[in-house]
Write a protein that holds these residues in place. Structure first.
Motif, PDB file in Angstrom:
ATOM      1  N   THR A 313      24.882 -55.853  19.650  1.00  0.00           N
ATOM      2  CA  THR A 313      24.082 -56.059  18.435  1.00  0.00           C
ATOM      3  C   THR A 313      24.981 -56.259  17.218  1.00  0.00           C
ATOM      4  OG1 THR A 313      22.321 -54.666  19.346  1.00  0.00           O
ATOM      5  CG2 THR A 313      22.262 -55.105  16.975  1.00  0.00           C
ATOM      6  N   TYR A 316      26.783 -59.638  17.427  1.00  0.00           N
ATOM      7  CA  TYR A 316      25.875 -60.779  17.264  1.00  0.00           C
ATOM      8  C   TYR A 316      25.638 -61.070  15.781  1.00  0.00           C
ATOM      9  CZ  TYR A 316      21.714 -63.699  17.620  1.00  0.00           C
ATOM     10  OH  TYR A 316      20.810 -64.728  17.493  1.00  0.00           O
ATOM     11  N   PHE A 317      25.460 -60.033  14.998  1.00  0.00           N
ATOM     12  CA  PHE A 317      25.124 -60.228  13.592  1.00  0.00           C
ATOM     13  C   PHE A 317      26.351 -60.326  12.689  1.00  0.00           C
ATOM     14  CE2 PHE A 317      21.138 -58.330  15.190  1.00  0.00           C
ATOM     15  CZ  PHE A 317      20.228 -59.254  14.689  1.00  0.00           C
ATOM     16  N   PHE A 318      27.472 -59.727  13.081  1.00  0.00           N
ATOM     17  CA  PHE A 318      28.625 -59.672  12.182  1.00  0.00           C
ATOM     18  C   PHE A 318      29.914 -60.231  12.799  1.00  0.00           C
ATOM     19  CE2 PHE A 318      25.822 -56.053  11.196  1.00  0.00           C
ATOM     20  CZ  PHE A 318      25.463 -56.379   9.886  1.00  0.00           C
ATOM     21  N   GLN A 321      31.875 -62.798  10.529  1.00  0.00           N
ATOM     22  CA  GLN A 321      32.477 -62.115   9.379  1.00  0.00           C
ATOM     23  C   GLN A 321      33.706 -61.310   9.795  1.00  0.00           C
ATOM     24  OE1 GLN A 321      29.318 -62.275  10.100  1.00  0.00           O
ATOM     25  NE2 GLN A 321      28.174 -62.964   8.288  1.00  0.00           N
TER      26      GLN A 321
END
Length: 334
Positions: A313, A316-318, A321
């Motif tokens: 999770t 996937y989102f960071f 970055q």
């Protein structure tokens, strides 16, 4: 008094003892996994810092060259050992070990020379072949030593032997970096050699202990049996590694070292963390199974699944970055 009462008391006592033994074994295994994971975390953190640092200061092509060595030299060391480390644990976990020094060194030296030569030809590293051979040889010795100390239930030290070269590698890289010394291809392989050589010096102590205890040498046919049995474990491990690293084999051959550098940089963070989880478990579970200890796989599976879901999770989102931060935007266009 009713005989059934005594039977009940004995049964109850046996149940308590069984439960207590099960809890103790589980706690020991948990402690072993924790020690292994802690040492691995330190070494992987050092490897992480060294790789990120080299990813920033090396050219993309040189970074690809470094990752080829970093990926395949441990595999070559595994090939040189041919599973002896695993069969050694299986054979001697519950009995006195034999002196296998002569046959062990003879076999890994011969195989190290052969696989290093083939690897150098395949990737056009001909002038570096002697260094590659020495790194493979030292790496194979480290793998054997780590298995030996795990068999002795010294899991933390065993893991330090196996992955301590990553700590040493970071220290040497920082020494050159802070000293404003340029790091190039030849210097990278010298650093890799020094970092694998130092942990392998523990093998001298192993030889001394075996000789001082007058442990009898293994007969040749028994070593061949050990070799054959280890080959089964080796086959499973090497097939798994070949499948996992297939793209790392194909990318530099088809697209060149620069493409390898880009791929390695973008995937490094994710692969490192997930490898830590799986490897720390496997390095403890196999020796414990060899000692005929019971393992609660259900609990281990639940904890690991939860950790993996959380990490997936986050990545996937960071993920973008994270890579942008670590490499200062160097690889953002890819």
């Amino acid at each position: 008094m009713d005989p059934m009462y005594y039977i009940f008391i004995i049964f109850k006592t046996n149940i308590k003892e069984s439960i207590s033994r099960g809890v103790i074994i589980f706690m020991n295994i948990y402690a072993y996994i924790t020690k292994t994971f802690n040492v691995m975390s330190l070494s992987m953190f050092c490897s992480f810092l060294a790789t990120i640092l080299l990813g920033n200061i090396l050219s993309i092509e040189s970074f690809g060259f470094f990752n080829i060595l970093k990926t395949f030299l441990p595999m070559l060391s595994m090939i040189a050992l041919m599973g002896i480390d695993k069969s050694y644990i299986k054979e001697y976990s519950n009995k006195e070990e034999d002196n296998i020094i002569f046959y062990l060194l003879s076999s890994i030296i011969i195989v190290s020379v052969i696989v290093s030569y083939i690897f150098s030809l395949l990737f056009n590293f001909g002038e570096l072949s002697p260094y590659i051979c020495l790194i493979v040889l030292c790496g194979a010795i480290n793998l054997f030593l780590s298995s030996y100390f795990r068999m002795k239930s010294q899991y933390g030290f065993g893991q330090l032997i196996q992955s301590g070269h990553k700590v040493i590698f970071l220290i040497i890289v920082l020494f050159f970096y802070l000293g404003d010394s340029e790091i190039h291809r030849n210097k990278i392989i010298i650093i890799l050699f020094l970092s694998t050589l130092l942990p392998s010096l523990i093998f001298v102590k192993y030889i001394y202990n075996i000789i001082s205890q007058n442990i009898p040498s293994i007969k040749f046919h028994n070593y061949v049996h050990l070799y054959k049995f280890g080959f089964l474990f080796f086959t499973l491990n090497i097939l798994n590694l070949c499948i996992v690293n297939m793209e790392r084999f194909a990318i530099p051959i088809i697209y060149g070292n620069e493409a390898m550098g880009i791929y390695s940089a973008l995937s490094f963070v994710y692969i490192t963390i997930f490898t830590m989880i799986g490897t720390s478990m496997g390095l403890v579970i196999f020796p414990e199974l060899s000692k005929n200890n019971k393992i609660d796989f259900t609990k281990i599976f639940k904890y690991c699944t939860l950790i993996i879901i959380i990490l997936v999770t986050i990545f996937y989102f960071f993920g973008f970055q994270l890579n942008s931060f670590f490499y200062s935007g160097k690889y953002d266009i890819w």
